[in-house]
Each structure stands twice: as structure tokens, then as C-alpha cells.
Design a protein around this motif. Structure first.
Motif, mmCIF file in Angstrom:
data_model
loop_
_atom_site.group_PDB
_atom_site.id
_atom_site.type_symbol
_atom_site.label_atom_id
_atom_site.label_comp_id
_atom_site.label_asym_id
_atom_site.label_seq_id
_atom_site.Cartn_x
_atom_site.Cartn_y
_atom_site.Cartn_z
ATOM 1 N N ALA A 126 0.853 -1.192 0.000
ATOM 2 C CA ALA A 126 0.000 0.000 0.000
ATOM 3 C C ALA A 126 0.889 1.243 0.000
ATOM 4 O O ALA A 126 0.980 1.963 1.002
ATOM 5 C CB ALA A 126 -0.924 0.000 1.213
ATOM 6 N N PRO A 127 1.565 1.524 -1.116
ATOM 7 C CA PRO A 127 2.528 2.624 -1.155
ATOM 8 C C PRO A 127 1.867 3.980 -1.011
ATOM 9 O O PRO A 127 0.695 4.172 -1.352
ATOM 10 C CB PRO A 127 3.189 2.463 -2.523
ATOM 11 N N ARG A 128 2.663 4.958 -0.561
ATOM 12 C CA ARG A 128 2.186 6.312 -0.341
ATOM 13 C C ARG A 128 3.232 7.299 -0.847
ATOM 14 O O ARG A 128 4.430 6.978 -0.900
ATOM 15 C CB ARG A 128 1.933 6.572 1.153
ATOM 16 N N ILE A 129 2.792 8.503 -1.197
ATOM 17 C CA ILE A 129 3.715 9.584 -1.525
ATOM 18 C C ILE A 129 3.335 10.811 -0.703
ATOM 19 O O ILE A 129 2.173 11.011 -0.367
ATOM 20 C CB ILE A 129 3.733 9.913 -3.027
ATOM 21 N N VAL A 130 4.338 11.616 -0.384
ATOM 22 C CA VAL A 130 4.145 12.832 0.413
ATOM 23 C C VAL A 130 4.417 14.036 -0.482
ATOM 24 O O VAL A 130 5.482 14.132 -1.113
ATOM 25 C CB VAL A 130 5.085 12.855 1.626
ATOM 26 N N VAL A 131 3.456 14.955 -0.553
ATOM 27 C CA VAL A 131 3.602 16.146 -1.391
ATOM 28 C C VAL A 131 3.092 17.360 -0.632
ATOM 29 O O VAL A 131 2.192 17.251 0.210
ATOM 30 C CB VAL A 131 2.829 16.010 -2.723
ATOM 31 N N PRO A 132 3.627 18.544 -0.926
ATOM 32 C CA PRO A 132 3.033 19.764 -0.361
ATOM 33 C C PRO A 132 1.686 20.048 -1.028
ATOM 34 O O PRO A 132 1.428 19.601 -2.163
ATOM 35 C CB PRO A 132 4.052 20.853 -0.729
ATOM 36 N N ALA A 133 0.843 20.801 -0.373
ATOM 37 C CA ALA A 133 -0.442 21.182 -0.965
ATOM 38 C C ALA A 133 -0.249 21.986 -2.243
ATOM 39 O O ALA A 133 -1.126 21.997 -3.114
ATOM 40 C CB ALA A 133 -1.256 21.994 0.046
ATOM 41 N N SER A 134 0.894 22.644 -2.380
ATOM 42 C CA SER A 134 1.189 23.445 -3.564
ATOM 43 C C SER A 134 1.777 22.634 -4.702
ATOM 44 O O SER A 134 2.048 23.180 -5.780
ATOM 45 C CB SER A 134 2.165 24.565 -3.196
ATOM 46 N N ALA A 135 1.999 21.339 -4.504
ATOM 47 C CA ALA A 135 2.541 20.495 -5.572
ATOM 48 C C ALA A 135 1.563 20.433 -6.729
ATOM 49 O O ALA A 135 0.342 20.550 -6.559
ATOM 50 C CB ALA A 135 2.817 19.094 -5.044
ATOM 51 N N HIS A 136 2.081 20.218 -7.912
ATOM 52 C CA HIS A 136 1.231 20.191 -9.094
ATOM 53 C C HIS A 136 0.193 19.083 -8.976
ATOM 54 O O HIS A 136 0.452 18.001 -8.449
ATOM 55 C CB HIS A 136 2.081 19.984 -10.346
ATOM 56 N N ALA A 137 -1.004 19.365 -9.506
ATOM 57 C CA ALA A 137 -2.098 18.394 -9.441
ATOM 58 C C ALA A 137 -1.761 17.091 -10.155
ATOM 59 O O ALA A 137 -2.425 16.068 -9.927
ATOM 60 C CB ALA A 137 -3.363 19.004 -10.050
ATOM 61 N N ALA A 138 -0.724 17.093 -11.016
ATOM 62 C CA ALA A 138 -0.334 15.858 -11.689
ATOM 63 C C ALA A 138 0.117 14.789 -10.699
ATOM 64 O O ALA A 138 0.032 13.595 -11.005
ATOM 65 C CB ALA A 138 0.769 16.132 -12.704
ATOM 66 N N PHE A 139 0.590 15.178 -9.512
ATOM 67 C CA PHE A 139 0.912 14.169 -8.504
ATOM 68 C C PHE A 139 -0.355 13.444 -8.048
ATOM 69 O O PHE A 139 -0.352 12.229 -7.838
ATOM 70 C CB PHE A 139 1.612 14.810 -7.301
ATOM 71 N N ALA A 140 -1.437 14.201 -7.874
ATOM 72 C CA ALA A 140 -2.703 13.572 -7.517
ATOM 73 C C ALA A 140 -3.189 12.657 -8.636
ATOM 74 O O ALA A 140 -3.748 11.578 -8.385
ATOM 75 C CB ALA A 140 -3.757 14.634 -7.204
ATOM 76 N N LYS A 141 -2.983 13.072 -9.858
ATOM 77 C CA LYS A 141 -3.350 12.239 -11.005
ATOM 78 C C LYS A 141 -2.530 10.952 -11.011
ATOM 79 O O LYS A 141 -3.060 9.853 -11.239
ATOM 80 C CB LYS A 141 -3.123 13.023 -12.296
ATOM 81 N N ALA A 142 -1.236 11.088 -10.750
ATOM 82 C CA ALA A 142 -0.377 9.905 -10.683
ATOM 83 C C ALA A 142 -0.834 8.958 -9.574
ATOM 84 O O ALA A 142 -0.907 7.737 -9.767
ATOM 85 C CB ALA A 142 1.070 10.325 -10.452
ATOM 86 N N ALA A 143 -1.144 9.513 -8.408
ATOM 87 C CA ALA A 143 -1.602 8.682 -7.298
ATOM 88 C C ALA A 143 -2.886 7.955 -7.654
ATOM 89 O O ALA A 143 -3.069 6.771 -7.338
ATOM 90 C CB ALA A 143 -1.789 9.538 -6.049
ATOM 91 N N HIS A 144 -3.790 8.665 -8.339
ATOM 92 C CA HIS A 144 -5.062 8.067 -8.737
ATOM 93 C C HIS A 144 -4.845 6.959 -9.752
ATOM 94 O O HIS A 144 -5.393 5.852 -9.616
ATOM 95 C CB HIS A 144 -5.958 9.153 -9.324
ATOM 96 N N TYR A 145 -4.058 7.222 -10.764
ATOM 97 C CA TYR A 145 -3.822 6.220 -11.807
ATOM 98 C C TYR A 145 -3.094 4.988 -11.267
ATOM 99 O O TYR A 145 -3.372 3.857 -11.686
ATOM 100 C CB TYR A 145 -2.987 6.827 -12.938
ATOM 101 N N LEU A 146 -2.129 5.219 -10.398
ATOM 102 C CA LEU A 146 -1.241 4.137 -9.951
ATOM 103 C C LEU A 146 -1.671 3.514 -8.627
ATOM 104 O O LEU A 146 -0.969 2.655 -8.109
ATOM 105 C CB LEU A 146 0.186 4.679 -9.827
ATOM 106 N N ARG A 147 -2.810 3.956 -8.101
ATOM 107 C CA ARG A 147 -3.322 3.429 -6.831
ATOM 108 C C ARG A 147 -2.288 3.566 -5.708
ATOM 109 O O ARG A 147 -1.950 2.622 -4.997
ATOM 110 C CB ARG A 147 -3.765 1.970 -6.995
ATOM 111 N N VAL A 148 -1.790 4.797 -5.596
ATOM 112 C CA VAL A 148 -0.859 5.158 -4.542
ATOM 113 C C VAL A 148 -1.548 6.194 -3.658
ATOM 114 O O VAL A 148 -2.181 7.126 -4.168
ATOM 115 C CB VAL A 148 0.445 5.740 -5.131
#
Length: 502
Positions: A130-152
């Protein structure tokens, strides 16, 4: 001879090349201007004579080359390697540096680069279920897209309303045993500030976690700004603990879209980025990026652009852009009712309104009416709504015009007064949940905002000239409802046109 009356036709009859091109030009006439220094988002124009023609010619030379198999098209492999090498040198890697083994891949854009950075981090730890990534709230929304696509799972750390940056200690506290990647920005897109990369990379390294620097937006300008004497903090491979960096060449390297580079500190870090599959009767698939078939056109265009501009050209463009940023920031400071969100650190000017200032969304419309196309940003987690200006070299000749127009636009926005949502829309947004957005509600909302053709058509009409009412409604909605509203509104706009025999 084929009898079309019996066979049927799927498409209208063919037309001459001149007619087809004229149709493209007619459709393009309604677009925002991509050149001329009046569009502060989406496009990057250096105003270098002949550069567009060079890039287009290089694109044509390689448009039908396929990046799927580098052994079949070694020209493309050579150009990719040259682009990766150039990006590595700009970002502190390569021979003679503390990161001599930097490798990378050319992608279609920053979003793909970020998705692949997350994939590489995830797949480097198959034991973490169940991997996780840590990002600032100001990080580009593409990180959220990556998390959604990759189930992270995505762990978001707030940013300070004063500095617009995350606290490294809070980033460290967010790291868990399941964390595979920590990310930061250089700079953040929204406000143009550089995160404390050295401190964040240090806490990531101490936890044994990869650290990715999203320099898609600023990676090609910050090193040149530093050479010009600007106080740019360390953010690249000279920082211990930084394991990967992304930089978009179709931004401030001024290449046509879409070309980005994802760099890793070494080949071992890049290895899990690849996808390979041999368990089928066709060719063995091996892809370093998401796409399999890739046109060589964008890569060749980027290669020609970099070769033509060269180091001195980029240094000059960075100096011109720096001066334009300073002039725009001065224009904002000179207008009562506006304030900068942050002192410019890169190529962004971001401003908001003071308590007695104008309605920002009305101001954006007034600027548009004067030929300035800016990017409104909605309020979020204590951060006020703001106006984002991406500044390129082409803006420099226009800076003197912007100040008077900004002052006039602010005066007009004050005279018009703030946008008030109609009572029925305000109450509806206050009560709506994403799950309650039925097709009928969506079409009714769109029509009420001037977007719609009405419930009888089920489709939106042309966008209104002024978007303040739309932006005000979105600003009043919580993020989850904003997302759903925009999905539905864009869905109304994206309807097929079936053609005709005209």
C-alpha cells in the motif's frame, strides 16, 4: 467502381488541401493568441525570429519516425540522448559533478514525467503493498493524477499562508513506512516560489525515501537566473538526497509541445520506470515511458530549438524574462487594492486583492477585455483567490502597456462591483454534494451560468465572454464539488460533431 449509394459513407467527401488548411485557420481564429506577450498561461513564446519555422521544419523531418523501436530509428535515439544530456547538465549532473551518472527519458510533458517518477518509486518497492507519496499542498495536481492512476495514497502537507511553502518538519512527520516518494517544487506553479528542497531532500534521505523535484516549470530558467546573479536556492542534483528531477522543454526551453525530460540520479533509479512484456506472441514490448508509439516530431523540434538557441541564447532569454517579471511586479505594487502573493523568485507574478480591493474575477474579465489573458486561481485552505501570470521573454516589450491597463481594469472592476451569485445558485451550491449532480442539475447550472444550450439540448453552448460568475460559483464550492462541476461542464463542451456534406 464503388457504388457509394450501396456501400454508404462514413465521412463527408474529401476536400482540397487548401480548403482543409483554411478550415484549420478559421477554427484557430477563435483561440487565445499564442504569440505577442499578452497570454500569461499555457504557451511559452521567446519572440525569437525564425524559431517557429525551424521547429516546424525539424518536426516535419521526423514526424513519421516512431520512438517505439530505437534500433529502427537511431536518429531519434541520438536526439533523445542529447536532450537528456543537456537537461542533466543544466540541472547539476553529468561528468565532473557530484551526480556523474544521471540518466533520463524524454516524455510528452510534465504530467507524464511526474506519473513516471511515481511509478519508478512505487515499483522500486514491490514489497510495499500500500505505497504512499508525500507532497506539499502546492505540488502540481499531476501528482494527484499519478496517485489516482497508480493506486498510490497521497499524503498532502499544508503550506504556510505566509511563505506559501511547506514546513520540512511537517514533511518529515508525514513520512510513513509505506512512503515511497517525497516531492517538492522548484518552483510551485501557482505562486512561483521554490520549496526548501535541501531540507526536504535531507529528511527524505534520512528516511531512506526517494525525493523528486518537480522542476517542470522552472528547471530550465532557475539555473540561468542563478548565473545572472539572482539568489536561487539549491534545488537540483547538487543537493544530496535529490533522486529525480523533471523539467519541461516545451516551457522555458521554448520547444514546441510536448516534450519533457525525467532525470534520475543513476540508472538503478530509472530501472523500475520501464515496462517490459514478452508473454504474448507479438514483439516484446519495452517502453521507458507511458506511450509505445511516439512521433519523433516533437523530439526533433526540441533538439533543433536547443541547438539553435544554445547556452548564450537561453542566458539572454532568462535576462529578458527576469526584467519583464520585475516590471510586472512593479505594476502590481503601484495599484491600490492589489498585493503580490510572494516576491517573484522565478518567472511567475502572482497577485491577489486586498480587503478593500476589487473582485478578482471581475478584474480578470476586465483584463481580458483589454487584451490581457491571465489565469485566475480559486481560493484554497486559507489561501485567497489569486491571479497567475506566467511570464515569458515575449512579454518584455509589453510591460509598459500592462501597468496602465491594470490600473484601468481595477478601476472598472471597482465600478462594476463584486459578482453576486443569484440566490438560487448560491443556495444550490451550498446544498449540493458531488453525488447529487444529476444530468438535469448540471444542464440547469450550466444554463444559469451562461454556458448552456438548455435542458432540451443536453449540451453547452459557446462560453460566455465574461467568466466572473462561473469562477465565483466554483470559488464558493468545496474542492470535491469543484472537481465534479468542472468535469460535468467540460463534458458538456466535449460533444462530437458529426460533419456534413457542406
Amino acid at each position: 467502381m464503388i457504388d457509394e449509394s450501396r456501400v454508404g459513407a462514413f465521412l463527408p467527401p474529401g476536400v482540397g488541401a487548401d480548403v482543409a488548411l483554411a478550415e484549420v485557420r478559421r477554427l484557430r481564429a477563435g483561440d487565445r493568441p499564442t504569440h505577442g506577450g499578452r497570454l500569461f498561461a499555457y504557451v511559452y513564446d521567446p519572440a525569437v525570429p525564425g524559431l517557429d519555422d525551424l521547429a516546424a521544419a525539424a518536426y516535419r523531418e521526423s514526424a513519421h519516425v516512431n520512438g517505439l523501436d530505437p534500433t529502427a530509428f537511431p536518429s531519434l535515439l541520438a536526439m533523445e540522448n542529447a536532450l537528456v544530456g543537456a537537461a542533466g547538465r543544466v540541472l547539476g549532473g553529468g561528468p565532473g559533478t557530484t551526480a556523474p551518472d544521471v540518466v533520463g527519458s524524454v516524455t510528452s510533458g510534465g504530467t507524464e514525467s511526474l506519473i513516471l517518477a511515481v511509478k519508478a518509486a512505487r515499483d522500486a518497492h514491490p514489497e510495499i503493498t500500500a505505497p504512499r507519496i508525500v507532497v506539499p499542498a502546492s505540488a502540481h495536481a499531476a501528482f494527484a493524477k499519478a496517485a489516482h492512476y497508480l493506486r498510490v495514497a497521497l499524503d498532502v502537507v499544508p503550506v504556510s499562508v505566509d511563505t506559501l511553502r511547506p514546513d520540512p518538519a511537517a514533511m518529515a512527520a508525514a513520512i510513513r513506512p509505506e512512503t515511497v516518494l517525497v516531492a517538492c517544487s522548484a518552483p510551485s506553479y501557482a505562486h512561483g516560489v521554490v520549496d526548501p528542497v535541501a531540507e526536504i531532500a535531507a529528511v527524505a534521505a534520512a528516511a531512506g525515501v526517494r525525493c523528486h523535484v518537480d522542476a517542470c516549470f522552472g528547471g530550465w530558467t532557475l539555473p540561468y537566473l542563478r548565473r545572472l546573479g539572482e539568489p536561487v536556492p539549491a534545488f537540483d542534483f547538487t543537493v544530496p538526497g535529490v533522486t529525480s528531477i523533471s523539467v519541461d522543454l516545451h516551457k522555458y526551453a521554448y520547444a514546441p509541445k510536448g516534450v519533457s525530460v525525467l532525470l534520475h540520479r543513476d540508472a538503478a533509479g530509472r530501472a523500475p520506470q520501464y515496462f517490459a512484456y514478452a508473454d504474448w506472441p507479438g514483439y516484446t514490448m519495452i517502453n521507458p515511458v507511458i506511450a509505445s508509439t511516439r512521433s519523433g516530431g516533437p523530439i526533433a523540434a526540441a533538439y533543433a530549438t536547443l541547438r539553435h538557441l544554445g547556452d548564450a541564447g537561453y542566458l539572454r532569454l532568462a535576462a529578458v524574462t527576469r526584467d519583464a517579471v520585475a516590471g510586472l511586479a512593479d505594476a502590481v505594487r503601484a495599484v491600490d487594492g492589489l498585493r503580490l502573493m510572494a516576491e517573484p523568485e522565478s518567472t511567475v507574478v502572482c497577485f491577489t486583492a486586498t480587503e478593500d480591493g476589487p473582485d478578482l474575477f471581475v478584474l480578470v474579465d476586465e483584463l481580458t477585455a483589454r487584451g490581457w489573458h491571465t489565469q485566475p486561481q480559486l481560493s484554497y485552505a486559507g489561501l485567497p483567490a489569486s491571479v497567475h501570470l506566467t511570464v515569458t521573454a515575449s512579454v518584455a516589450p509589453r510591460v509598459a502597456e500592462f501597468g496602465p491597463d491594470l490600473a484601468a481594469a481595477v478601476a472598472a472592476a471597482h465600478a462594476a462591483g463584486p459578482v453576486r451569485l443569484p440566490a438560487e445558485l448560491a443556495s444550490l451550491v451550498g446544498a449540493l454534494t458531488p453525488e447529487a449532480l444529476t444530468p438535469e442539475v448540471v444542464v440547469g447550472l450550466a444554463a444559469g451560468l451562461g454556458l448552456g444550450g438548455g435542458a432540451d439540448t443536453g449540451a453547452a453552448g459557446p462560453l460566455p465572454d465574461r467568466m466572473a460568475l462561473v469562477n465565483t460559483l466554483l470559488d464558493a464550492a468545496p474542492p470535491a464539488l469543484r472537481e465534479r462541476l468542472l468535469v460535468e461542464f467540460v463534458g458538456l463542451l466535449q460533444r462530437p460533431t458529426w460533419g456534413s456534406d457542406d
